[in-house]
Design a protein around this motif. Structure first.
Motif, PDB file in Angstrom:
ATOM      1  N   GLU A 425       9.815 -15.220  70.610  1.00 30.41           N
ATOM      2  CA  GLU A 425      11.170 -14.674  70.602  1.00 30.41           C
ATOM      3  C   GLU A 425      11.240 -13.528  69.596  1.00 30.41           C
ATOM      4  O   GLU A 425      10.906 -13.698  68.421  1.00 30.41           O
ATOM      5  N   ILE A 426      11.662 -12.359  70.077  1.00 30.78           N
ATOM      6  CA  ILE A 426      11.812 -11.177  69.233  1.00 30.78           C
ATOM      7  C   ILE A 426      13.265 -10.727  69.309  1.00 30.78           C
ATOM      8  O   ILE A 426      13.810 -10.569  70.412  1.00 30.78           O
ATOM      9  N   SER A 427      13.889 -10.554  68.183  1.00 32.15           N
ATOM     10  CA  SER A 427      15.294 -10.133  68.192  1.00 32.15           C
ATOM     11  C   SER A 427      15.548  -9.117  67.090  1.00 32.15           C
ATOM     12  O   SER A 427      14.946  -9.172  66.018  1.00 32.15           O
ATOM     13  N   THR A 428      16.420  -8.182  67.388  1.00 31.83           N
ATOM     14  CA  THR A 428      16.875  -7.204  66.403  1.00 31.83           C
ATOM     15  C   THR A 428      18.395  -7.268  66.343  1.00 31.83           C
ATOM     16  O   THR A 428      19.053  -7.605  67.338  1.00 31.83           O
ATOM     17  N   ARG A 429      18.932  -6.950  65.200  1.00 25.21           N
ATOM     18  CA  ARG A 429      20.386  -7.016  65.049  1.00 25.21           C
ATOM     19  C   ARG A 429      20.887  -5.872  64.178  1.00 25.21           C
ATOM     20  O   ARG A 429      20.174  -5.369  63.304  1.00 25.21           O
ATOM     21  N   LEU A 430      22.105  -5.459  64.442  1.00 23.33           N
ATOM     22  CA  LEU A 430      22.755  -4.396  63.684  1.00 23.33           C
ATOM     23  C   LEU A 430      24.210  -4.767  63.503  1.00 23.33           C
ATOM     24  O   LEU A 430      24.874  -5.192  64.452  1.00 23.33           O
ATOM     25  N   ASN A 431      24.688  -4.608  62.282  1.00 21.39           N
ATOM     26  CA  ASN A 431      26.081  -4.895  61.988  1.00 21.39           C
ATOM     27  C   ASN A 431      26.646  -3.760  61.157  1.00 21.39           C
ATOM     28  O   ASN A 431      26.047  -3.350  60.160  1.00 21.39           O
ATOM     29  N   ILE A 432      27.770  -3.228  61.600  1.00 26.31           N
ATOM     30  CA  ILE A 432      28.489  -2.238  60.795  1.00 26.31           C
ATOM     31  C   ILE A 432      29.890  -2.765  60.552  1.00 26.31           C
ATOM     32  O   ILE A 432      30.475  -3.434  61.402  1.00 26.31           O
ATOM     33  N   GLY A 433      30.403  -2.497  59.369  1.00 22.50           N
ATOM     34  CA  GLY A 433      31.699  -3.061  59.028  1.00 22.50           C
ATOM     35  C   GLY A 433      32.466  -2.205  58.057  1.00 22.50           C
ATOM     36  O   GLY A 433      31.977  -1.186  57.537  1.00 22.50           O
ATOM     37  N   SER A 434      33.673  -2.657  57.821  1.00 27.10           N
ATOM     38  CA  SER A 434      34.565  -1.961  56.901  1.00 27.10           C
ATOM     39  C   SER A 434      34.996  -2.918  55.805  1.00 27.10           C
ATOM     40  O   SER A 434      35.358  -4.064  56.082  1.00 27.10           O
TER      41      SER A 434
END
Length: 857
Positions: A425-434
């Motif tokens: 299992e290969i996963s990438t994640r991105l989170n942008i916030g304020s």
């Protein structure tokens, strides 16, 4: 406060309106509202839940003793269309006037508006119609009750009922049960037609459910049927079913006693238009055939590839893509073994656990090659999942760090990587916030971000250089997981890089027990912006700055702004670092032993602890036991315990290798002092189901992490915090404790935690559930380098610092998950002075509203 007063006033007015409703408003004349079902057993009232569930009619539901849904229904206009039209029939000129102002079409539409029709439909559908007493249903209920008590051994039971009026249009039904004496089991005999089954029955080591002297219960006879059937089918009786078991109950000539004869008949075989009986046969497995790529489309195709491995026959309609052992290790049905349902179930569980097949099917057929017709061919049909599967997710988040966040992830699963049923299992994640609390020089809305990548390789076996079959047999469904990951945060606190990796083993010693053994669990946390500490932990800065205004003796820096020069604020990081060094090296008026000196010392201790890079190499063992059968089971308990040791292996190697220590007297790896501690946790959850969707759930937790050797504190990522939607709901996350410190810091944590929670859940209406809860607990520092006495656990007397929160909540059940809202009130706050801790902040102004997904425990 004004806003809260308005809400409270509105709430009270709505409550008064509902309470003012007449409960019998829609009860016709000559009829009665059912208020209560009263079961009188031998003249005494009973609260037997099972007996009460026999009723065909039950009173309208209550919320905390109040019939909310009935009164909501009574508020509704059941015929809003007719009422709307009637006003124009009664006043014909009104329609003409309205049509001139609006239009005829719009006037007609007003009849379908929310205020006229929608609101009434909502009240009608949300509410509950009054339960009118129906004598025919009362008689059916009485018959059910008679069968219920008869099935519990009261063979001479007599029944009757009466309806008692208790108010205008209100009545209760009294069900009168006269049981007579209960019958007990006297002698137990057996009459088993098949000699082979008779022999099995006599050799069964399990004790019978039926025992002489026990009161007769039909449920016991059903359990005995299931017990015998399970034993027979696990010992070769392939065609045996519970219907072949009957019981002859003889009470003739007995006083309140019954002789029982267990009868097991021969096998009944249907042949076209006729049937015959013959003794049951015990079957053995003559062949195990495994079809590795079966589908409905290729069911009639020819086999193109096959092999035999350890007496298993593997077939493939295309080229065989699996190493034989990868499949055969998951099958517990062996050639020459006795047919067994348990082996079939274990095989299905193991094959499902591989996660490379869709719903494996196992079927049996009588082997026609056997002249005695006592052999079965086991056929295992496997339908492979796609080798590659791609997934994406998009989430909107809110937390104590981010006011608003958008997260996205992409994952790829590769099955049967090395042809031995492995999955990658290969996963990438991105989170942008304020976040309004984070540094934002360019005034961008999205000012915080995090990205990362994770890899996880799963093996359906224990990976060890030596065999583990004797210790962890394959019936325990063992697996190995090797994982690694990297993540990076920007403008979130100190900005971090987080590297993780490890190898873990999982297995299930019993059906509802599971074990996880992390052989190695490595984590390296690197703080990229430690100079930002006081911008993030503003409470620590405010406290240090307040002391600095009085005791800072350094001249103002030329880089200070005019406002800073006037206020004499400490700059970050130069001013805070310089002043702290001056205090701790005795270059100010503060001396060791002064309260402010200890405050500076404590602030610096925490700053160093939270800004240092951490390297953790841990080994842990986790055991979980649960009696929960499925998602609908509300009578169960779950116990989980974990013990973790970090740094011990590294210290042992360093000591044996006689490696040098640094100036602090500690060992290093990669020029970094690694963490060393031992940690243990105990978590217990218990649920009681009281029927009618009423559940009491309790949870207790204790955890402690003790540093030693190479460390004198616990890393932030391994410490405990209190408060939040899954903890003490009267406090925000990280805002409770440690001890009686009143959460002086921004993100309060410690290395010991005690928590207790209790929650009473009940149905409000439809899929909406309610809850009343109480949460108790706190965190403390123990056996570490924290010097604040208020934060430390020194003895049993400190248990008086356990905080108590209470409140109520609503849950909306969407079947696959539950949306939860909880309102918590600080009931006992240990941060206040003794004698002033109870109900000091028990009001809406100090309440905490929690949003959560699923139940807290």
């Amino acid at each position: 406060m004004k806003k809260n007063s308005t809400k409270i006033t509105a709430f009270i007015l709505i409550a008064i309106l509902i309470c003012a409703c007449n409960a019998v408003k829609r009860v016709p004349d000559g009829k009665n509202l059912l208020v209560k079902n009263n079961i009188l057993v031998n003249g005494k009232s009973t609260n037997d839940e099972t007996a009460l569930n026999q009723m065909y009619q039950k009173p309208n539901g209550k919320l905390l003793g109040y019939k909310l849904r009935l009164n909501l229904y009574n508020l509704a206009n059941l015929n809003p269309d007719s009422t709307y039209k009637a006003q124009f029939i009664k006043h014909p000129h009104r329609y003409d006037r309205w049509s001139k102002v609006l239009s005829a079409k719009q006037v007609d539409r007003l009849g379908q508006s929310f205020l006229n029709k929608g609101l009434n439909e909502f009240l009608k559908n949300t509410g509950e119609a009054p339960v009118i007493i129906d004598t025919s249903k009362a008689k059916k209920s009485l018959l059910r009750l008679k069968y219920y008590y008869f099935n519990n051994g009261y063979f001479n039971v007599s029944t009757d009922y009466s309806i008692d009026s208790i108010a205008r249009k209100k009545a209760q039904i009294n069900y009168k049960i006269t049981t007579g004496p209960g019958f007990t089991i006297d002698t137990i005999r057996t009459k088993i037609m098949t000699p082979a089954l008779d022999s099995l029955y006599k050799n069964n080591p399990e004790a019978s459910i039926l025992k002489s002297g026990n009161q007769y219960k039909t449920s016991d006879f059903e359990e005995e049927k299931n017990r015998i059937t399970t034993y027979f089918r696990n010992h070769g009786a392939y065609f045996f079913q519970p219907t072949y078991i009957t019981f002859d109950i003889d009470t003739i000539g007995k006083k309140n006693k019954a002789n029982v004869t267990l009868i097991i008949s021969n096998n009944n075989i249907q042949e076209k238009d006729s049937s015959r009986t013959e003794p049951f046969k015990l079957y053995t497995i003559s062949d195990v055939n495994i079809f590795t790529d079966y589908s409905a489309a290729n069911a009639k195709s020819k086999i193109s590839d096959s092999t035999t491995y350890n007496n298993f026959n593997l077939y493939s309609y295309k080229k065989l893509k699996y190493k034989p052992r990868a499949i055969t290790d998951a099958v517990f049905i062996n050639k020459g073994s006795t047919f067994s349902d348990t082996r079939t179930t274990l095989s299905s569980r193991y094959l499902n656990n591989l996660k490379i097949f869709n719903y494996p099917s196992i079927q049996y057929e009588v082997d026609k090659r056997d002249s005695t017709a006592q052999s079965l061919i086991a056929k295992v049909y496997l339908t492979p999942r796609k080798k590659y599967s791609f997934g994406t997710t998009l989430d909107v988040t809110h937390s104590n760090i981010q006011d608003f966040g958008i997260g996205a992830s992409i994952s790829e699963t590769i099955r049967n990587v090395f042809n031995r049923a492995e999955t990658l299992e290969i996963s990438t994640r991105l989170n942008i916030g304020s976040s309004k609390d984070m540094a934002n020089p360019n005034d961008n809305f999205f000012n915080v971000s995090e990205y990362g990548v994770d890899l996880k390789l799963n093996f359906p076996r224990i990976l060890m250089p030596f065999g583990t079959e004797k210790i962890i047999p394959k019936r325990m469904i063992p697996s190995t997981s090797i994982s690694g990951g990297f993540s990076k945060q920007r403008n979130i606190g100190l900005d971090k890089e987080n590297f993780t990796g490890g190898i873990s083993y999982n297995w299930s010693p019993k059906r509802h027990n599971s074990v996880k053994f992390d052989l190695l669990n490595a984590q390296f946390v690197r703080n990229l912006n430690p100079n930002n500490y006081f911008n993030v932990y503003t409470s620590s800065y405010d406290e240090l700055n307040g002391i600095g205004k009085v005791y800072n003796q350094k001249p103002i820096n030329w880089g200070d702004t005019p406002e800073q020069q006037i206020r004499r604020d400490l700059t970050i990081p130069n001013g805070t670092t310089g002043f702290t060094n001056d205090v701790l090296t005795n270059q100010t008026a503060l001396l060791p032993g002064d309260p402010q000196y200890k405050d500076v010392q404590s602030i610096e201790e925490r700053r160093v602890r939270l800004t240092e890079n951490d390297f953790i190499l841990a080994t842990s063992y986790t055991f979980t036991k649960t009696t929960k059968k499925d998602l609908a089971d509300n009578t169960f308990y779950q116990f989980k315990t974990k013990i973790e040791s970090a740094g011990t292996l590294l210290s042992a190697i360093s000591s044996l290798g006689n490696l040098p220590k640094n100036a602090n007297g500690n060992y290093e790896i990669f020029n970094l002092e690694y963490s060393e501690y031992i940690k243990t946790e105990f978590d217990y959850i218990k649920h009681w189901d009281f029927g009618k969707e009423k559940v009491l759930a309790v949870r207790s937790f204790f955890g402690i992490a003790v540093p030693f050797g190479n460390s004198n504190y616990i890393p932030f990522s391994r410490s405990y915090y209190a408060g939040g939607s899954n903890d003490n709901r009267a406090w925000q996350p990280y805002s409770l404790g440690p001890g009686s410190t009143n959460a002086v810091n921004d993100f309060n944590e410690a290395n010991m935690k005690i928590a207790f929670s209790a929650e009473y859940r009940f149905k409000v209406f439809g899929d909406v559930k309610g809850a009343i809860f109480a949460d108790a607990g706190n965190i403390w520092n123990v056996l570490d380098n924290v010097i604040d006495e208020k934060a430390k656990f020194s003895g049993v007397n400190d248990l008086a610092e356990i905080a108590l929160g209470s409140g109520f909540g609503l849950r909306y059940d969407l079947s696959f998950f539950v949306i939860r809202l909880d309102l918590g009130f600080k009931t006992y706050n240990p941060a206040h002075e003794k004698g002033d801790r109870w109900f000091k902040e028990y009001n809406f102004g100090h309440s905490v509203l929690n949003f959560g997904i699923n139940y807290p425990f």
